[in-house]
Design a protein around this motif. Structure first.
Motif, short mmCIF file in Angstrom:
data_model
loop_
_atom_site.label_atom_id
_atom_site.label_comp_id
_atom_site.label_asym_id
_atom_site.label_seq_id
_atom_site.Cartn_x
_atom_site.Cartn_y
_atom_site.Cartn_z
N MET A 25 0.85 -1.18 0.00
CA MET A 25 0.00 0.00 0.00
C MET A 25 0.90 1.24 0.00
N ILE A 39 1.79 5.28 0.89
CA ILE A 39 1.60 6.31 1.89
C ILE A 39 1.54 7.64 1.14
N ILE A 69 -3.35 5.74 3.85
CA ILE A 69 -2.90 4.51 3.20
C ILE A 69 -3.80 4.28 1.99
N CYS A 70 -3.18 4.05 0.83
CA CYS A 70 -3.94 3.76 -0.38
C CYS A 70 -3.62 2.35 -0.85
N VAL A 71 -4.64 1.58 -1.16
CA VAL A 71 -4.42 0.25 -1.70
C VAL A 71 -4.68 0.29 -3.20
N VAL A 94 -7.81 3.55 2.27
CA VAL A 94 -8.36 2.55 3.19
C VAL A 94 -8.08 2.86 4.66
N GLY A 95 -7.26 3.88 4.94
CA GLY A 95 -6.99 4.19 6.34
C GLY A 95 -6.29 5.53 6.47
N ILE A 96 -6.55 6.21 7.58
CA ILE A 96 -5.86 7.46 7.89
C ILE A 96 -4.76 7.13 8.90
N ILE A 97 -3.54 7.57 8.62
CA ILE A 97 -2.41 7.27 9.50
C ILE A 97 -2.46 8.20 10.70
#
Lengths: 105, 105, 105, 105, 105
Positions: E1, E3, E49-51, E72-75
């Motif tokens: 993934m 960043i 995070i990018c998939v 898909v998610g925030i760090i």
């Protein structure tokens, strides 16, 4: 899809049976060489369209064909970009003529 | 498909069971090293064809095999491109002949 | 598959439920950092094998797991290439020490 | 997805039947040209969104369409980054304030 | 993934129906900008995070969603690497003081 130039056929006697007898071509992609399965009958020097990713499998004939790069079309006319000269001649500073003044006496 | 050179086998004792006992090879792809599952029995020094993307799974033996790079053929003869010298010696401007002016007396 | 080094775990509280509670690791791939799902229990400093593409999903546990990079093995021994110095010290022309031997009379 | 600019349509008479009669566009992606299947009716000069990977197939109309790059949307307004000049004008050493020597009389 | 950093939302009125009304975000990936489907509700300035690959489809909500990059998610906390200066200031040679000769009269 990529725009690449066909260089020459590739010979690989020892290969997995799944490749069958399809033609493999060496293609020039920018500064690197790759291998593509030929689905259209391209000749060396042709500019062609190559499909990659999972679409390369079906483009090569069946969903289970193990290709990740398949030639799917020959481009009718293609004018490649002129190569970039990383250090052009004009960039080289001409050694400045030393301005030594004439000396008279 | 990529054209890469086999460097040496890779040993990884702690790995997921799905990899089974297939051989892993370190291959040189341009300036970077990668790991490929060997489906043809290549030896260090061989120039080989590697398939990536989703086709690498079936090429490794089954659709559920977790490979994204599989060696699918050994190239019979391969002449790699000569390495590029980023700054060739000839690019260094020769010290221009000093145009020493004529000296009159 | 890529050969990368594990840097540290990544914390992302706000993430899609499909990620479940699997560990995410920041890995160094050449000059860039990426995030991989850890399927083997790697530790910071480990050199590991990462699988990408569609194979990363099954390697992470199931075909519907949304990973595009999964750590699938820890390499037993790995000696990374020395970093390339873009301008090495040896390139600087040392003022050649004139090896003129002392002349005695 | 990529942000690219449409250059012109691509003509390829000899191509695989799976491509049907869909329009192909040459697009500029950074410094390289690629070919994309057009699913929205873009015109030369348009800034568009291109989807790649396996999603490009369904975006082109069906799961079996052999595309790895499909134009899926036209961007309403897009201001591209200014091109980077590898050696910007400001890097050129400003002509140091001329140290006009004192003139004596 | 990957960043990446969220820059701003992207507006594309003319797009394929399969995109539905999901939010699209322009993200900065190193030196290039890309477009990602937002599955977590990120804001400009967030590190996320990018998939990619085929996993981006299911991460966006369904297997048939045409995405190749999905947030898909925030760090929680992220400290980016400092930018590399390709040409440092000290490399610019100071313009040599013009050797205008003193003029005597």
């Amino acid at each position: 899809m990529l725009i690449v130039k066909v260089i020459k056929p590739l010979v690989s006697t020892n290969r997995i049976p799944d490749f069958e007898h399809k033609h493999l071509q060496v293609v020039q992609d920018g500064s690197s060489k790759k291998v593509a399965v030929d689905a259209v009958g391209a000749k060396p020097g042709d500019w062609v369209i190559c499909v990659g990713s999972s679409a390369a499998r079906e483009a090569a004939g069946s969903k289970s064909y193990p290709s990740d790069l398949t030639i799917v079309g020959i481009i009718d006319h293609w004018e490649p970009d002129p190569p970039k000269s990383s250090s052009s001649a004009s960039a080289a500073p001409a050694a400045a003529a030393p301005s030594t003044p004439p000396v008279k006496s």
